[in-house]
Each structure stands twice: as C-alpha cells, then as structure tokens.
Write an enzyme that holds these catalytic residues in place. Structure first.
Site, PDB file in Angstrom:
ATOM      1  N   MET A   1       1.028  -1.661  -0.043  1.00 28.75           N
ATOM      2  CA  MET A   1      -0.168  -0.238  -0.340  1.00 28.75           C
ATOM      3  C   MET A   1       0.650   1.405  -0.259  1.00 28.75           C
ATOM      4  O   MET A   1       1.057   1.508   1.238  1.00 28.75           O
ATOM      5  CB  MET A   1      -0.713  -0.207   1.481  1.00 28.75           C
ATOM      6  CG  MET A   1      -1.084   1.556   1.201  1.00 28.75           C
ATOM      7  SD  MET A   1      -2.756   0.945   2.592  1.00 28.75           S
ATOM      8  CE  MET A   1      -2.155  -0.197   4.230  1.00 28.75           C
ATOM      9  N   PRO A   2       1.008   1.758  -1.437  1.00 30.09           N
ATOM     10  CA  PRO A   2       1.736   2.692  -1.275  1.00 30.09           C
ATOM     11  C   PRO A   2       1.592   3.987  -0.713  1.00 30.09           C
ATOM     12  O   PRO A   2       0.017   4.287  -1.021  1.00 30.09           O
ATOM     13  CB  PRO A   2       2.619   2.974  -3.001  1.00 30.09           C
ATOM     14  CG  PRO A   2       2.056   1.870  -3.475  1.00 30.09           C
ATOM     15  CD  PRO A   2       1.468   1.412  -2.287  1.00 30.09           C
ATOM     16  N   TYR A   3       2.875   5.000  -0.462  1.00 35.30           N
ATOM     17  CA  TYR A   3       1.641   6.296  -0.073  1.00 35.30           C
ATOM     18  C   TYR A   3       2.741   7.557  -0.491  1.00 35.30           C
ATOM     19  O   TYR A   3       3.735   7.367  -0.378  1.00 35.30           O
ATOM     20  CB  TYR A   3       2.140   6.587   1.750  1.00 35.30           C
ATOM     21  CG  TYR A   3       1.347   7.626   2.626  1.00 35.30           C
ATOM     22  CD1 TYR A   3       0.371   8.103   3.137  1.00 35.30           C
ATOM     23  CD2 TYR A   3       2.779   8.934   2.657  1.00 35.30           C
ATOM     24  CE1 TYR A   3       0.094   8.954   3.286  1.00 35.30           C
ATOM     25  CE2 TYR A   3       2.167  10.167   3.042  1.00 35.30           C
ATOM     26  CZ  TYR A   3       1.249  10.230   4.071  1.00 35.30           C
ATOM     27  OH  TYR A   3       0.818  11.198   4.192  1.00 35.30           O
ATOM     28  N   PHE A  41      -2.080   5.548  -1.818  1.00 32.80           N
ATOM     29  CA  PHE A  41      -2.674   6.728  -1.363  1.00 32.80           C
ATOM     30  C   PHE A  41      -1.229   8.056  -2.014  1.00 32.80           C
ATOM     31  O   PHE A  41      -0.385   8.194  -1.958  1.00 32.80           O
ATOM     32  CB  PHE A  41      -2.558   6.636   0.572  1.00 32.80           C
ATOM     33  CG  PHE A  41      -3.785   5.571   1.107  1.00 32.80           C
ATOM     34  CD1 PHE A  41      -5.121   5.891   1.208  1.00 32.80           C
ATOM     35  CD2 PHE A  41      -3.111   4.254   1.017  1.00 32.80           C
ATOM     36  CE1 PHE A  41      -6.113   4.537   1.529  1.00 32.80           C
ATOM     37  CE2 PHE A  41      -4.215   3.499   1.111  1.00 32.80           C
ATOM     38  CZ  PHE A  41      -5.744   4.100   2.057  1.00 32.80           C
TER      39      PHE A  41
END
Length: 67
Positions: A1-3, A41
């Site tokens: 889940m990249p931010y 995100f």
C-alpha cells in the site's frame, strides 16, 4: 500500500492541478511498480511560504526579490 506525500508551497495550486498530481503519482506507481491504484494513497500538503526555505531564506522573502 504505497503512500505518496507531495508538498508544495501554498501559492494558488488549483483543484485541477491537484487532481492531475494525484492521478499522475498514482499512474506512476501502477506503471513502474505494478501497484494497485485502489490501495495507493496520495496526499498533497500545502506549506505556507514562511515555512519553506531555500538557501537559508524563506520563500516569502525570495518572492519579494526582483527577478
């Protein structure tokens, strides 16, 4: 889940420009790292020019100098 955190000075960045940044950053992660856009995100943080400095000088002061 990249931010992804994108910080810019608060100098009239439009909603359309922010939308383009969010889309572009998401597409970059999809295309380069094969990340799922649904779990990617992107946050855009606008920083007042008094709180952003370059070369030891606040951007507010830099903007006052003639080009």
């Amino acid at each position: 889940m990249p931010y992804v955190l994108i910080q810019v000075t608060d100098e009239n960045v439009s909603v359309a420009q922010k939308t383009a940044l969010i889309h572009g950053a998401t597409e970059l992660l999809v295309n380069i790292l094969n990340k799922d856009p649904a779990t990617t995100f992107v946050v855009i943080e606008e920083v007042h020019t008094d709180n952003w400095g370059v070369g030891g000088i606040p951007v507010t002061e830099l903007r006052k100098k003639p080009n």
